[in-house]
Design an enzyme around this catalytic site. Sequence first.
Site, PDB file in Angstrom:
ATOM      1  N   ARG A 154       1.006  -1.328  -0.420  1.00  0.00           N
ATOM      2  CA  ARG A 154      -0.026   0.234  -0.167  1.00  0.00           C
ATOM      3  C   ARG A 154       0.773   1.514   0.092  1.00  0.00           C
ATOM      4  NH1 ARG A 154      -2.223  -0.165   6.394  1.00  0.00           N
ATOM      5  NH2 ARG A 154      -0.360   1.844   6.950  1.00  0.00           N
ATOM      6  N   VAL A 198      10.094  -7.167   8.179  1.00  0.00           N
ATOM      7  CA  VAL A 198      11.733  -6.869   7.830  1.00  0.00           C
ATOM      8  C   VAL A 198      12.551  -6.445   9.283  1.00  0.00           C
ATOM      9  CG1 VAL A 198      10.674  -5.625   5.010  1.00  0.00           C
ATOM     10  CG2 VAL A 198      10.953  -4.777   7.395  1.00  0.00           C
ATOM     11  N   TYR A 245      11.529   8.284  15.026  1.00  0.00           N
ATOM     12  CA  TYR A 245      11.288   8.085  13.386  1.00  0.00           C
ATOM     13  C   TYR A 245      12.285   9.157  13.267  1.00  0.00           C
ATOM     14  CZ  TYR A 245       8.392   8.962   9.490  1.00  0.00           C
ATOM     15  OH  TYR A 245       8.403   8.744   7.730  1.00  0.00           O
ATOM     16  N   LYS A 248      14.695   7.954  10.335  1.00  0.00           N
ATOM     17  CA  LYS A 248      14.831   7.930   8.745  1.00  0.00           C
ATOM     18  C   LYS A 248      16.618   9.096   8.661  1.00  0.00           C
ATOM     19  CE  LYS A 248      10.995   6.557   7.400  1.00  0.00           C
ATOM     20  NZ  LYS A 248      10.900   5.172   6.499  1.00  0.00           N
ATOM     21  N   ILE A 262       2.615  13.337   1.961  1.00  0.00           N
ATOM     22  CA  ILE A 262       2.364  12.309   1.335  1.00  0.00           C
ATOM     23  C   ILE A 262       1.173  11.289   1.473  1.00  0.00           C
ATOM     24  CG2 ILE A 262       2.358  10.266  -0.917  1.00  0.00           C
ATOM     25  CD1 ILE A 262       4.993  12.534  -0.953  1.00  0.00           C
TER      26      ILE A 262
HETATM   27  P1  NAI Z   1       1.722   3.347   4.304  1.00  0.00           P
HETATM   28  O1  NAI Z   1       1.901   3.095   6.123  1.00  0.00           O
HETATM   29  O2  NAI Z   1       0.557   3.014   3.734  1.00  0.00           O
HETATM   30  O3  NAI Z   1       2.788   1.564   4.126  1.00  0.00           O
HETATM   31  C1  NAI Z   1       3.927   1.400   4.992  1.00  0.00           C
HETATM   32  C2  NAI Z   1       4.041  -0.262   4.392  1.00  0.00           C
HETATM   33  O4  NAI Z   1       4.986  -0.492   5.266  1.00  0.00           O
HETATM   34  C3  NAI Z   1       2.544  -0.597   4.733  1.00  0.00           C
HETATM   35  O5  NAI Z   1       2.718  -1.905   3.195  1.00  0.00           O
HETATM   36  C4  NAI Z   1       3.306  -2.422   5.685  1.00  0.00           C
HETATM   37  O6  NAI Z   1       2.445  -3.243   5.424  1.00  0.00           O
HETATM   38  C5  NAI Z   1       4.783  -2.168   5.767  1.00  0.00           C
HETATM   39  N1  NAI Z   1       5.327  -2.820   6.943  1.00  0.00           N
HETATM   40  C6  NAI Z   1       5.379  -1.848   7.804  1.00  0.00           C
HETATM   41  N2  NAI Z   1       6.248  -2.709   9.346  1.00  0.00           N
HETATM   42  C7  NAI Z   1       6.275  -3.414   8.520  1.00  0.00           C
HETATM   43  C8  NAI Z   1       7.163  -4.757   8.705  1.00  0.00           C
HETATM   44  N3  NAI Z   1       7.802  -4.593   9.604  1.00  0.00           N
HETATM   45  N4  NAI Z   1       7.926  -5.607   8.303  1.00  0.00           N
HETATM   46  C9  NAI Z   1       7.434  -5.630   6.529  1.00  0.00           C
HETATM   47  N5  NAI Z   1       6.589  -4.116   6.207  1.00  0.00           N
HETATM   48  C10 NAI Z   1       6.175  -2.968   7.215  1.00  0.00           C
HETATM   49  O7  NAI Z   1       3.054   4.320   4.219  1.00  0.00           O
HETATM   50  P2  NAI Z   1       3.704   4.833   3.639  1.00  0.00           P
HETATM   51  O8  NAI Z   1       2.824   6.645   3.771  1.00  0.00           O
HETATM   52  O9  NAI Z   1       3.313   4.324   1.921  1.00  0.00           O
HETATM   53  O10 NAI Z   1       4.684   4.979   4.110  1.00  0.00           O
HETATM   54  C11 NAI Z   1       6.205   4.993   2.891  1.00  0.00           C
HETATM   55  C12 NAI Z   1       6.708   4.621   3.486  1.00  0.00           C
HETATM   56  O11 NAI Z   1       7.591   6.260   2.988  1.00  0.00           O
HETATM   57  C13 NAI Z   1       7.175   4.795   5.167  1.00  0.00           C
HETATM   58  O12 NAI Z   1       9.161   4.289   5.376  1.00  0.00           O
HETATM   59  C14 NAI Z   1       7.694   6.264   5.636  1.00  0.00           C
HETATM   60  O13 NAI Z   1       8.075   6.271   6.934  1.00  0.00           O
HETATM   61  C15 NAI Z   1       7.981   6.970   4.133  1.00  0.00           C
HETATM   62  N6  NAI Z   1       7.844   8.259   4.146  1.00  0.00           N
HETATM   63  C16 NAI Z   1       5.909   8.034   4.436  1.00  0.00           C
HETATM   64  C17 NAI Z   1       5.700  10.434   3.994  1.00  0.00           C
HETATM   65  C18 NAI Z   1       4.429   9.974   4.037  1.00  0.00           C
HETATM   66  O14 NAI Z   1       3.974  11.723   4.408  1.00  0.00           O
HETATM   67  N7  NAI Z   1       3.250   9.435   3.542  1.00  0.00           N
HETATM   68  C19 NAI Z   1       6.833  11.233   4.717  1.00  0.00           C
HETATM   69  C20 NAI Z   1       7.954  10.693   4.489  1.00  0.00           C
HETATM   70  C21 NAI Z   1       8.193   8.960   4.487  1.00  0.00           C
END
Ligand code: NAI
Length: 242
Positions: free
Chosen positions: A12, A61, A152, A156, A185
């Site tokens: 996702r 992970v 966090y 990062k 995002i």
């Molecule tokens: P999200 O919460 O929609 O997706 C995170 C994904 O990571 C999920 O699919 C989940 O299953 C997976 N996940 C979490 N813990 C896990 C684990 N222990 N093992 C395997 N998979 C695991 O978050 P989003 O927004 O898509 O974030 C993706 C990346 O982008 C993250 O690293 C987040 O920190 C980073 N990010 C997001 C921002 C935002 O505004 N949404 C801003 C800056 C960075």
Amino acid sequence: MNKTAIITGGARGIGRAAAIKLAEDAENIVIIYRSNDEAAAATCEEIRAAGAEAKAVKLDVADFDAVKVAMEELKKEFGQIDVLVNCAGITKDGLLAMMKESGFDEVIGVNLKGTYNMIRHCTPYFMKQRKGSIINVTSVSGIIGNAGQTNYSASKAGVIGLTKAVAKELVSRGIRCNAVAPGFIETEMTAGIDENNEMINAIPMKRMGKPEEVAELISFLASDKAAYITGEIIRVDGGIAI
Ligand code: NAI
């Protein structure tokens, strides 16, 4: 040989968008996810519609040994691993004075150690192939720091240091390692933020970004178009961390 890309957190949000975009350039897409079977299955359907084979692997992970076994199995199944996108991430926000030790450890465990675990267990294959592209998803929080996100931001910022060290260490083996640093995002992670929030107002572009806008950059860094780029951290943030 067919090209294989692995995307953690691929079921996702940003990881899902990256997996679908990378399907334009790789024959095999493997998404790694933590818990949501339905979301993983739906994303696999979208990857297939975009033209690649899709496989979903349920894996934490943060678990060093489980990641090792999973990477061995994927290497056996696909013959090679070309691209690794470390996108799995969690938040456990709170003020430092009240932050539980477990909340600190969990965020570091997934965001930083999880990134290390994946790179650690893919690197032997990258080294043998003398080829590989790693893209880590960090955050502007790791660059400028965010109040209420000490865990966090630390995780990062750690990913940024890791990215640069890996880039230097593995460049002679034909392996590139870069990072993207998103701002706000539109994903489930930020679902609580409404449009009129003062944080959105502070973004020079006055809007949140879309997962697809981050995926474009990930796809570029994964490709040979970025053949001369390594150790770079690129913000995708509408200007918030200028
Ligand atoms: P999200 O919460 O929609 O997706 C995170 C994904 O990571 C999920 O699919 C989940 O299953 C997976 N996940 C979490 N813990 C896990 C684990 N222990 N093992 C395997 N998979 C695991 O978050 P989003 O927004 O898509 O974030 C993706 C990346 O982008 C993250 O690293 C987040 O920190 C980073 N990010 C997001 C921002 C935002 O505004 N949404 C801003 C800056 C960075």
